[in-house]
Write a protein that holds these residues in place. Structure first.
Motif, PDB file in Angstrom:
ATOM      1  N   ILE A 305       0.823  -0.778   0.159  1.00 42.33           N
ATOM      2  CA  ILE A 305      -0.241  -0.026  -0.075  1.00 42.33           C
ATOM      3  C   ILE A 305       1.021   1.391   0.560  1.00 42.33           C
ATOM      4  N   LEU A 306       1.211   1.650  -1.095  1.00 40.43           N
ATOM      5  CA  LEU A 306       1.965   2.965  -1.490  1.00 40.43           C
ATOM      6  C   LEU A 306       1.269   4.429  -0.566  1.00 40.43           C
ATOM      7  N   THR A 307       2.266   5.152  -0.010  1.00 38.25           N
ATOM      8  CA  THR A 307       2.474   6.161  -0.044  1.00 38.25           C
ATOM      9  C   THR A 307       1.123   7.615   0.073  1.00 38.25           C
ATOM     10  N   ASP A 308       1.765   7.350  -1.313  1.00 40.71           N
ATOM     11  CA  ASP A 308       1.412   8.246  -2.682  1.00 40.71           C
ATOM     12  C   ASP A 308      -0.337   8.066  -2.454  1.00 40.71           C
ATOM     13  N   SER A 309      -0.582   6.686  -3.146  1.00 42.70           N
ATOM     14  CA  SER A 309      -2.087   6.276  -3.291  1.00 42.70           C
ATOM     15  C   SER A 309      -2.991   6.682  -2.148  1.00 42.70           C
ATOM     16  N   VAL A 310      -2.600   6.781  -0.892  1.00 44.60           N
ATOM     17  CA  VAL A 310      -3.025   6.543   0.693  1.00 44.60           C
ATOM     18  C   VAL A 310      -3.486   8.598   0.142  1.00 44.60           C
ATOM     19  N   LEU A 311      -1.959   8.944   0.012  1.00 49.93           N
ATOM     20  CA  LEU A 311      -2.321  10.693  -0.265  1.00 49.93           C
ATOM     21  C   LEU A 311      -3.180  10.967  -0.894  1.00 49.93           C
ATOM     22  N   THR A 312      -3.478  10.366  -1.956  1.00 46.90           N
ATOM     23  CA  THR A 312      -4.694  10.535  -3.661  1.00 46.90           C
ATOM     24  C   THR A 312      -5.375  10.646  -2.549  1.00 46.90           C
ATOM     25  N   THR A 313      -5.749   9.883  -2.543  1.00 53.11           N
ATOM     26  CA  THR A 313      -7.406   9.219  -2.620  1.00 53.11           C
ATOM     27  C   THR A 313      -7.376  10.115  -0.921  1.00 53.11           C
ATOM     28  N   MET A 314      -6.938  10.092  -0.014  1.00 60.28           N
ATOM     29  CA  MET A 314      -7.195  10.931   0.923  1.00 60.28           C
ATOM     30  C   MET A 314      -7.894  12.194   0.784  1.00 60.28           C
ATOM     31  N   ARG A 315      -7.176  13.009  -0.216  1.00 59.70           N
ATOM     32  CA  ARG A 315      -8.294  14.313  -0.513  1.00 59.70           C
ATOM     33  C   ARG A 315      -9.012  14.663  -1.103  1.00 59.70           C
ATOM     34  N   LYS A 316      -9.672  13.089  -1.637  1.00 55.80           N
ATOM     35  CA  LYS A 316     -10.778  13.543  -2.238  1.00 55.80           C
ATOM     36  C   LYS A 316     -11.486  13.623  -1.065  1.00 55.80           C
ATOM     37  N   ASP A 317     -11.821  12.856   0.292  1.00 60.22           N
ATOM     38  CA  ASP A 317     -12.131  12.242   1.502  1.00 60.22           C
ATOM     39  C   ASP A 317     -13.323  13.551   1.973  1.00 60.22           C
ATOM     40  N   LYS A 318     -13.928  13.471   2.079  1.00 58.86           N
ATOM     41  CA  LYS A 318     -14.873  14.729   2.935  1.00 58.86           C
ATOM     42  C   LYS A 318     -14.459  15.064   4.488  1.00 58.86           C
ATOM     43  N   LYS A 319     -13.386  14.519   4.748  1.00 62.92           N
ATOM     44  CA  LYS A 319     -12.491  15.421   5.642  1.00 62.92           C
ATOM     45  C   LYS A 319     -12.093  16.589   5.348  1.00 62.92           C
ATOM     46  N   PHE A 320     -11.339  16.369   4.016  1.00 60.15           N
ATOM     47  CA  PHE A 320     -10.783  17.593   3.670  1.00 60.15           C
ATOM     48  C   PHE A 320     -11.595  18.856   3.333  1.00 60.15           C
ATOM     49  N   GLU A 321     -11.307  20.324   3.759  1.00 65.21           N
ATOM     50  CA  GLU A 321     -12.238  21.365   3.397  1.00 65.21           C
ATOM     51  C   GLU A 321     -11.418  22.249   2.515  1.00 65.21           C
ATOM     52  N   GLN A 322     -11.783  22.644   1.374  1.00 65.85           N
ATOM     53  CA  GLN A 322     -11.090  23.729   0.975  1.00 65.85           C
ATOM     54  C   GLN A 322      -9.830  23.718   0.708  1.00 65.85           C
ATOM     55  N   GLY A 323      -9.173  22.650   0.332  1.00 67.51           N
ATOM     56  CA  GLY A 323      -8.325  21.289  -0.338  1.00 67.51           C
ATOM     57  C   GLY A 323      -6.943  21.014   1.029  1.00 67.51           C
ATOM     58  N   LYS A 324      -7.477  21.450   2.505  1.00 67.50           N
ATOM     59  CA  LYS A 324      -7.031  21.240   3.994  1.00 67.50           C
ATOM     60  C   LYS A 324      -7.524  20.025   4.870  1.00 67.50           C
TER      61      LYS A 324
END
Ligand code: NAD
Ligand code: GLY
Length: 360
Positions: A305-324
């Motif tokens: 499970i690659l770190t970059d893949s985790v970060l990429t999917t995390m950015r789409k999460d509802k817990k991201f607001e205004q890119g943060k």
């Protein structure tokens, strides 16, 4: 039987917890809903064990059920299955007075709860949870929805059930891995509000989980009562471990790591961030890591499970607001707060930490 009343701004209902309740579901539901045509939605594993007793109990009090069985597993939390369910309910002639019964784990609860939320703009829903995750967490609170390839639970609706009937005897047929994954949400509830609960856990399967289920529902009910729509930041505390956890679950491929296993890793990552930002003690992180391990939950991220893949999917999460990202952190075990001070570089470091932890 234990009864936990849930009261939020748009609904009030009871969670009933007790061994053997499933076979009385018809009687219990008939006290609050008029018998009608209804759909019992379940998955292939659960159907084998529990469909017949539930159907018999519902028919006994005058419900006229159709049965809809979906394949087991996270991949069924999809638009395709929502369409299939709604289509079958239309064809069977269900209407706005019909009731949908969700019989199964969190996948069935989230999927069919969403179908109930949108079928004819919303029909009554009764949750009959059969996994630890569903009994201590997902059947209560009204979050329903499905996954898309980019991320978990990105499409959904709030739709509170009219009743939840949790029968801990159903947990006896769960295989070990499916049983213990549910304890990740229990550890989460402990960390955010009720650390004394951890003292009651043992690495052996307890005989009766009723009291523990009720205790977890009590933690959750207070947060949803004050913030049903997940707006003020209070309900968001239930997402402890879920920002990176969801990223890991999606990056691994749905069904590869179970939800609770990904959340176990997410909890460790959130504790590491809490150490960095909030002064949480290293010994506290180690204490929780030991407990997760004793409960057969993973604390080391698999290399595949690659770190970059985790970060990429995390950015789409509802817990991201205004890119943060918004992270739930803890200064001290037993309490939590919502933080916006963690950036993606910190999240990367937390994910990398998950490769370094030495299991005991
Ligand atoms: P699950 O529903 O996939 O169930 C796990 C496995 O156990 C499945 O193979 C299922 O067929 C089987 N199973 C279920 N009950 C059984 C029983 N009594 N005996 C034998 N086998 C049985 O997984 P889960 O862990 O229950 O739920 C995970 C899902 O819940 C995730 O999609 C997660 O996002 C969601 N969730 C939602 C909320 C919420 O608030 N809505 C909260 C937590 C988790
Ligand atoms: N499982 C998180 C929530 O219900 O808000």
């Amino acid at each position: 039987m234990l009864k936990i009343p849930i009261s939020c701004s748009h609904a009030s209902y009871d969670v009933l917890v007790g061994g053997g309740l499933l076979t009385h579901s018809g009687d219990l539901v008939a006290k609050i809903l008029a018998p009608s045509r209804c759909a019992v939605v379940t998955d292939s594993n659960v159907a084998r064990h529990y469909l017949q007793p539930v159907l018999a109990s519902l028919k006994n009090v005058g419900f006229k059920p159709i049965t809809l069985v979906v394949p087991s597993g996270e991949r069924s939390k999809s638009f395709r299955q929502v369409y299939n369910l709604c289509h079958s309910m239309v064809v069977a002639g269900l209407d706005r007075k019909s009731v949908l019964f969700s019989l199964g784990g969190g996948v069935i609860g989230d999927l069919s709860g969403f179908a109930a939320a949108i079928f004819q703009r919303g029909i009554p829903l009764v949750q009959l949870p059969t996994t630890v995750t569903a009994q201590v967490d997902s059947s209560v609170g009204g979050k329903t929805g499905v996954n898309v390839a980019a991320g978990k639970n990105l499409i959904g609706a709030f739709h509170q059930p009219q009743l939840v009937i949790a029968d801990p005897l159903t947990l006896n047929t769960l295989p070990n891995r499916e049983y213990w994954e549910g304890f990740a949400e229990i550890v989460k509830h402990a960390i955010i509000q009720d650390m004394a609960m951890l003292k009651t856990l043992s690495p052996e399967r307890p005989k009766d989980l009723s009291a523990l289920i009720a205790r977890n529902i009590t933690v959750k009910s207070a947060l949803i009562a004050s913030d049903e729509g997940d707006k003020s930041g209070l309900r968001a505390l239930l997402n402890f471990g879920h920002t990176i956890g969801h990223g890991i679950e999606t990056a691994a491929g749905y069904g590869s790591l179970f939800h609770g296993e990904a959340i176990s890793l997410g909890i460790i990552a959130a504790l590491w961030l809490s150490k960095r930002f909030s002064g949480l003690l290293q010994s506290d992180l180690e204490y929780i890591a030991r407990i997760l391990q004793r409960l057969s939950l993973p604390i080391v991220l698999p290399d595949r499970i690659l770190t970059d893949s985790v970060l990429t999917t995390m950015r789409k999460d509802k817990k991201f607001e205004q890119g943060k990202p918004r992270f739930v952190l803890t200064h001290r075990l037993g309490s939590a707060y919502l933080s916006d001070e963690v950036d993606l570089q910190d999240a990367r470091s937390a994910i990398e930490f998950l490769r370094k932890l030495q299991p005991n």
